[in-house]
Design an enzyme around this catalytic site. Structure first.
Site, PDB file in Angstrom:
ATOM      1  N   GLU A 267      -3.536 -13.171   4.368  1.00 37.57           N
ATOM      2  CA  GLU A 267      -2.789 -13.215   2.941  1.00 37.57           C
ATOM      3  C   GLU A 267      -1.801 -14.138   2.527  1.00 37.57           C
ATOM      4  O   GLU A 267      -0.793 -13.816   1.960  1.00 37.57           O
ATOM      5  CB  GLU A 267      -2.245 -11.648   2.555  1.00 37.57           C
ATOM      6  CG  GLU A 267      -1.139 -11.277   3.389  1.00 37.57           C
ATOM      7  CD  GLU A 267      -1.704 -10.575   4.881  1.00 37.57           C
ATOM      8  OE1 GLU A 267      -2.573 -10.872   5.280  1.00 37.57           O
ATOM      9  OE2 GLU A 267      -0.650  -9.727   5.165  1.00 37.57           O
ATOM     10  N   HIS A 291      -8.800  -7.227  -0.532  1.00 38.10           N
ATOM     11  CA  HIS A 291      -7.743  -6.806   0.148  1.00 38.10           C
ATOM     12  C   HIS A 291      -6.815  -7.894   0.354  1.00 38.10           C
ATOM     13  O   HIS A 291      -5.621  -7.516   0.239  1.00 38.10           O
ATOM     14  CB  HIS A 291      -8.508  -6.762   1.662  1.00 38.10           C
ATOM     15  CG  HIS A 291      -7.608  -6.187   2.722  1.00 38.10           C
ATOM     16  ND1 HIS A 291      -7.382  -4.866   2.956  1.00 38.10           N
ATOM     17  CD2 HIS A 291      -6.719  -7.070   3.512  1.00 38.10           C
ATOM     18  CE1 HIS A 291      -6.225  -4.902   4.131  1.00 38.10           C
ATOM     19  NE2 HIS A 291      -5.846  -6.273   4.167  1.00 38.10           N
ATOM     20  N   GLU A 292      -7.111  -9.249   0.379  1.00 36.76           N
ATOM     21  CA  GLU A 292      -5.875 -10.140   0.645  1.00 36.76           C
ATOM     22  C   GLU A 292      -5.170 -10.427  -0.620  1.00 36.76           C
ATOM     23  O   GLU A 292      -4.012 -10.502  -0.648  1.00 36.76           O
ATOM     24  CB  GLU A 292      -6.657 -11.526   1.045  1.00 36.76           C
ATOM     25  CG  GLU A 292      -7.305 -11.229   2.260  1.00 36.76           C
ATOM     26  CD  GLU A 292      -6.854 -10.816   3.686  1.00 36.76           C
ATOM     27  OE1 GLU A 292      -5.640 -10.697   3.573  1.00 36.76           O
ATOM     28  OE2 GLU A 292      -7.591  -9.964   4.318  1.00 36.76           O
ATOM     29  N   HIS A 295      -2.803  -7.669  -1.042  1.00 38.01           N
ATOM     30  CA  HIS A 295      -1.462  -8.193  -0.377  1.00 38.01           C
ATOM     31  C   HIS A 295      -0.212  -8.779  -1.360  1.00 38.01           C
ATOM     32  O   HIS A 295       0.873  -8.990  -0.767  1.00 38.01           O
ATOM     33  CB  HIS A 295      -1.709  -9.093   0.794  1.00 38.01           C
ATOM     34  CG  HIS A 295      -2.054  -8.243   2.041  1.00 38.01           C
ATOM     35  ND1 HIS A 295      -1.226  -7.324   2.636  1.00 38.01           N
ATOM     36  CD2 HIS A 295      -3.169  -8.327   2.788  1.00 38.01           C
ATOM     37  CE1 HIS A 295      -1.844  -6.849   3.891  1.00 38.01           C
ATOM     38  NE2 HIS A 295      -2.713  -7.396   3.742  1.00 38.01           N
ATOM     39  N   GLU A 314      -0.382  -2.722   5.559  1.00 42.01           N
ATOM     40  CA  GLU A 314      -1.838  -2.762   5.604  1.00 42.01           C
ATOM     41  C   GLU A 314      -2.438  -1.257   5.084  1.00 42.01           C
ATOM     42  O   GLU A 314      -3.433  -1.366   4.419  1.00 42.01           O
ATOM     43  CB  GLU A 314      -2.131  -2.918   7.081  1.00 42.01           C
ATOM     44  CG  GLU A 314      -2.029  -4.364   7.594  1.00 42.01           C
ATOM     45  CD  GLU A 314      -2.699  -5.286   6.721  1.00 42.01           C
ATOM     46  OE1 GLU A 314      -3.529  -5.056   5.797  1.00 42.01           O
ATOM     47  OE2 GLU A 314      -2.518  -6.490   7.000  1.00 42.01           O
ATOM     48  N   ASP A 370       1.089  -7.893  18.249  1.00 45.31           N
ATOM     49  CA  ASP A 370      -0.530  -7.924  18.181  1.00 45.31           C
ATOM     50  C   ASP A 370      -1.084  -7.270  19.293  1.00 45.31           C
ATOM     51  O   ASP A 370      -2.245  -6.920  19.192  1.00 45.31           O
ATOM     52  CB  ASP A 370      -0.936  -9.551  18.280  1.00 45.31           C
ATOM     53  CG  ASP A 370      -0.656 -10.402  17.049  1.00 45.31           C
ATOM     54  OD1 ASP A 370      -0.671  -9.954  16.059  1.00 45.31           O
ATOM     55  OD2 ASP A 370      -0.302 -11.555  17.307  1.00 45.31           O
ATOM     56  N   TYR A 378      -4.252   0.395   8.941  1.00 41.26           N
ATOM     57  CA  TYR A 378      -5.109   0.141   7.760  1.00 41.26           C
ATOM     58  C   TYR A 378      -5.500   1.489   7.388  1.00 41.26           C
ATOM     59  O   TYR A 378      -5.422   2.026   5.938  1.00 41.26           O
ATOM     60  CB  TYR A 378      -6.384  -0.665   8.125  1.00 41.26           C
ATOM     61  CG  TYR A 378      -5.940  -2.024   8.310  1.00 41.26           C
ATOM     62  CD1 TYR A 378      -6.011  -3.380   7.718  1.00 41.26           C
ATOM     63  CD2 TYR A 378      -5.058  -2.586   9.753  1.00 41.26           C
ATOM     64  CE1 TYR A 378      -5.961  -4.381   7.906  1.00 41.26           C
ATOM     65  CE2 TYR A 378      -4.813  -3.655   9.947  1.00 41.26           C
ATOM     66  CZ  TYR A 378      -5.268  -4.856   9.113  1.00 41.26           C
ATOM     67  OH  TYR A 378      -4.604  -6.041   9.528  1.00 41.26           O
ATOM     68  N   LYS A 555     -12.763  -8.981  14.684  1.00 41.70           N
ATOM     69  CA  LYS A 555     -13.166  -7.569  14.356  1.00 41.70           C
ATOM     70  C   LYS A 555     -15.099  -7.696  14.447  1.00 41.70           C
ATOM     71  O   LYS A 555     -15.487  -6.714  15.062  1.00 41.70           O
ATOM     72  CB  LYS A 555     -12.779  -7.301  12.770  1.00 41.70           C
ATOM     73  CG  LYS A 555     -13.772  -6.363  11.970  1.00 41.70           C
ATOM     74  CD  LYS A 555     -13.471  -6.347  10.763  1.00 41.70           C
ATOM     75  CE  LYS A 555     -14.675  -5.240  10.123  1.00 41.70           C
ATOM     76  NZ  LYS A 555     -14.793  -5.508   8.688  1.00 41.70           N
TER      77      LYS A 555
HETATM   78 ZN   LIG Z   1      -4.314  -6.891   5.543  1.00 44.49          ZN
END
Ligand SMILES: [Zn+2]
Length: 598
Positions: A267, A291-292, A295, A314, A370, A378, A555
Site C-alpha cells: 500500500e 485492500h490496498e 490502507h 491489516e 516478518d 488480517y 501467499k
Molecule cells: Zn494490507
C-alpha cells in the site's frame, strides 16, 4: 511532545532525536546492483544534551557522516557501525555536536539488500530492460536508507533518483512530470509517512490514466490489460470516501510489478505496488485493489505504532476491503470473500508454531516482524470489527470508524489507544452490548471466539450441494451445469471444499472437464495445485512447477512448498523446484521457502 512508543525492532534513540524530514539522492547501478548516494535527515531534537544519534541500517556501506545545525554548514563527524544481528541489522552511531539537528550520510547498498529486488531483463514482461523495486515493510527500509526505521516516526521527504536514461523511476510520492528520458527523476512527499511506506521502482515503465486521479504504471506489455482490470478504482475511492471521509493523498495510482513481487500488493502511498497475478481478465481478483486502497485510511493515515499492533493496520484494512467490495460489487461477493478469508485464517493458524502468533497480539521481542507474518492479524482483526459492527449496528459503527480515522489522521496508534477510543466512543455510551472480557478474548485467543459473528453465503451453500452431488457419484455433466455461472470465489470454495482423497479418476474427470491445471486465474490454480498435491495427481505437477518458478508471491507459492514438504518424496520435489526458482525469488520469498525445504 508525544513520546514515540518504544519499538523492539529499531535501534533508533527517539527520545533524543525524531526524524521529521528526509532529503534523498540516489543513483541506481544495475551492473553492480547498488543504490548509492546520500540521505539527509532533519530532526526534532528532544534532548538538548544528546551527543549521539542512533540509526537503523542493514548491510549498508557507510562512506561518511556529516552534521549541521539548521541551515548551517555541514561538518564531518565521527560514526561507527555496531555488529549486526540477523533480526535487526546494525546500529549506526553518529556523533552529534551540540545543537546539531541534521545529519547527512553518504552510503551504498549491498547487492544482497533485503529490501531491494534487482530483476534481470528475462524476469520482466518486456524481457529487454532490467527492473528494480523496493519493499520496505516491515523493517527493510534500513537496507536501502540509514534512518529511524520504525512505524512510530513519521516524516515528509523529497528525493532525486538517477537511473539509466532508457528507464523510468517512480516513487510512492508526488512525481515531477515530464522527466522520462532524462535519467533524473525528482519527487516529494508532503504528507508525513512512516519509513515502511518509502518505495522506489525503476524499469521500462509507462503510464496510462484511468480517471482524473487514478492511473496505471506498468511495463508497456502489461499496461492495457491492467488498466482494463482495475478500471473500477475511481468508483472504489468514491465508495470509501462516502464511508470513511476524504482521500487525503492526492493521486491514487497502481504500479503493476513483474510476477516475482513477493506480496499481493503493498500500500505505498499514492502508488500501490501490485502483483500481476490478480489480472484475471474478469476483475474477479480486484479485492486486492480494494485492500490496498483501504490502507489509505487504515495503515497509511492511521498507522500501527509498533509491529505488534499490526492488526490495527491489516485487520481494519481487511474489514474496509470487504465494505468496499460490497459497495461496488454487491454483498454476495463480499460475503463469499469473507468466508474464504475465514478458511484462510484457520489454514494459516494451523501452520504457526508459536502460540502467541495465533493471537492478535504476537510477542515480537528479538524477532524480525516478518517472522511473525501470517493471516491472523488480517482475518481475525476483520472478524473483530465485523463483530463490533453487528453488535452496535452498521450506522453507529461506520460513524465510529470515521471518527477514528479523522481523529488520528497522520498519527501512529497503539492497540491501547484504540481500546481507549472504543471504550469511550461505543462501550461506555451503549453499556452492556460488548463486554471487556469479549474484547480481551478477541485480542488474546488462539482461535475464533465462540461468540464471533461469522459471514454466511447462500452461494457457497449451493456450491457445497453441487460438491456433495458429484462426490456422491453424480455425473460430471450435472456438475458442469451447476457450475456454469460460477464466479472465481465459488470455484475457489468448491476446490477447497473437495475431499483431499479424490481418486486419480475423479481428479482426471474434473480436470478434463474444467481445465483446472491450465487455469490462467492464479488463485484458482493455487487451490487446485494444493488439491493435486494432496491427491497425488501427477498430471498437474509440470504446470505447478512452471507456476512456482514464474510467480514469487509468497501467499501463492509458500503453501505449495509446505504441502509438498509434508512427504519425503514431495520434499525432494520441492527442493528441486526451489533450486530452479530461487534466483528469481525476492529475498523474502526465498527465506520463507528456505525454511521449508532445508
Ligand atoms: Zn494490507
Amino acid at each position: 511532545m508525544t513520546p514515540i512508543p518504544s519499538d523492539a525492532s529499531s535501534y533508533a534513540n527517539t527520545s533524543a532525536f525524531v526524524a521529521r524530514h528526509m532529503v534523498l539522492d540516489l543513483t541506481a547501478n544495475f551492473e553492480q546492483k547498488t543504490l548509492a548516494g546520500s540521505v539527509e535527515l532533519q530532526f526534532e531534537r528532544r534532548e538538548p544534551g544528546a551527543t549521539e544519534l542512533v540509526l537503523d541500517t542493514r548491510d549498508l556501506m557507510i562512506q561518511n557522516a556529516e552534521a549541521a545545525i539548521g541551515a548551517g554548514a555541514w561538518i564531518p563527524t565521527a560514526f561507527r557501525l555496531d555488529t549486526a544481528t540477523p533480526a535487526f541489522g546494525s546500529a549506526l552511531r553518529i556523533t552529534m555536536p551540540p545543537g546539531a539537528d541534521r545529519a547527512r550520510i553518504t552510503y551504498a547498498t549491498s547487492p544482497q539488500a533485503r529490501g531491494l529486488q534487482w530483476l534481470a531483463p528475462e524476469q520482466t514482461a518486456g524481457r529487454k530492460h532490467p527492473f528494480l523495486f523496493t519493499q520496505a515493510q516491515a523493517i527493510q527500509a534500513r537496507s536501502f536508507i540509514p534512518l529511524q526505521d520504525l512505524p512510530g516516526v513519521r516524516m515528509t521527504y523529497s528525493a532525486t533518483l538517477r537511473v539509466p536514461k532508457a528507464l523510468v523511476a517512480v516513487m510512492a510520492a508526488e512525481m515531477t512530470p515530464g522527466q522520462a528520458g532524462t535519467g533524473t527523476f525528482t519527487f516529494k512527499m508532503p504528507q508525513p509517512i512512516p519509513s515502511y511506506l518509502i518505495a522506489i521502482a525503476v524499469g521500462d515503465l509507462t503510464f496510462k490514466p484511468m480517471s482524473a486521479r487514478t492511473g496505471i504504471w506498468a511495463e508497456p506489455a502489461t499496461v492495457d490489460a491492467a488498466a482494463r482490470e482495475f478500471e473500477d478504482t475511481e468508483q472504489m475511492i468514491a465508495a470509501t470516501e462516502a464511508l470513511y471521509g476524504p482521500y487525503r493523498w492526492g493521486r491514487y495510482d497502481l504500479l503493476v510489478l513483474p510476477p516475482s513481487f513477493p506480496f499481493g500488493g503493498m500500500e505505498n502511498p499514492r502508488l500501490t505496488f501490485a502483483t500481476p497475478t490478480v489480472i484475471a481478465g474478469d476483475k474477479s481478483l480486484v479485492s486486492l485493489v480494494a485492500h490496498e486502497l483501504a490502507h489509505s485510511w487504515s495503515g497509511n493515515l492511521v498507522t500501527n505504532a509498533t509491529w505488534p499492533d499490526f492488526w490495527l493496520n491489516e485487520g481494519f484494512t481487511t474489514y474496509l476491503e470487504r465494505r468496499i467490495i460490497e459497495a461496488v460489487y454487491g454483498k454476495a461477493r463480499a460475503d463469499m470473500e469473507a468466508m474464504i478469508g475465514v478458511a484462510d485464517l484457520a489454514d494459516s493458524r494451523s501452520t504457526l508454531e508459536i502460540p502467541r502468533d495465533r493471537t492478535l497480539l504476537p510477542d515480537m521481542t528479538g524477532r524480525d516482524p516478518d517472522d511473525a507474518y501470517s493471516t491472523v492479524p488480517y482475518e481475525q482483526g476483520a472478524l473483530f470489527l465485523a463483530f463490533l459492527e453487528a453488535k452496535y449496528g452498521r450506522e453507529a459503527f461506520d460513524r465510529f470508524l470515521r471518527r477514528w480515522f479523522d481523529g488520528h489522521a497522520f498519527q501512529s496508534a497503539t492497540t491501547s489507544t484504540f481500546l481507549a477510543f472504543l471504550k469511550a466512543e461505543l462501550m461506555d455510551k451503549k453499556p452492556g452490548v460488548v463486554t471487556d472480557a469479549q474484547v480481551q478474548e478477541w485480542l488474546n485467543t488462539e482461535g475464533v471466539p465462540s461468540f464471533a459473528v461469522l459471514p454466511q453465503s447462500d452461494a457457497f451453500v449451493k456450491v457445497e450441494q453441487a460438491r456433495d452431488a458429484w462426490v456422491g457419484g453424480g455425473a460430471v455433466d450435472a456438475l458442469a451445469a451447476a457450475t456454469k455461472a460460477w464466479s472465481t470465489q465459488e470455484w475457489i470454495h468448491f476446490v477447497n471444499a473437495l475431499p483431499r482423497t479424490l481418486s486419480p479418476a475423479q481428479m482426471r474427470a474434473l480436470d478434463g472437464r474444467f481445465g483446472l491445471t491450465t487455469s490462467t486465474n492464479a488463485e484458482i490454480a493455487h487451490v487446485w495445485f494444493r488439491l493435486a498435491i494432496a491427491a497425488r495427481y501427477q498430471p498437474a505437477y509440470a504446470a505447478m512447477e512452471d507456476y512456482m518458478v514464474r510467480i514469487g508471491r509468497r501467499k501463492l507459492v509458500v503453501p505449495l512448498y509446505r504441502d509438498l514438504a509434508a512427504t519425503a518424496e514431495g520434499k525432494t520435489r520441492a527442493a528441486r523446484i526451489f533450486a530452479k526458482a530461487r534466483d528469481g525469488y525476492h529475498p523474502m520469498t526465498r527465506s520463507a521457502v528456505e525454511e521449508i525445504v532445508k
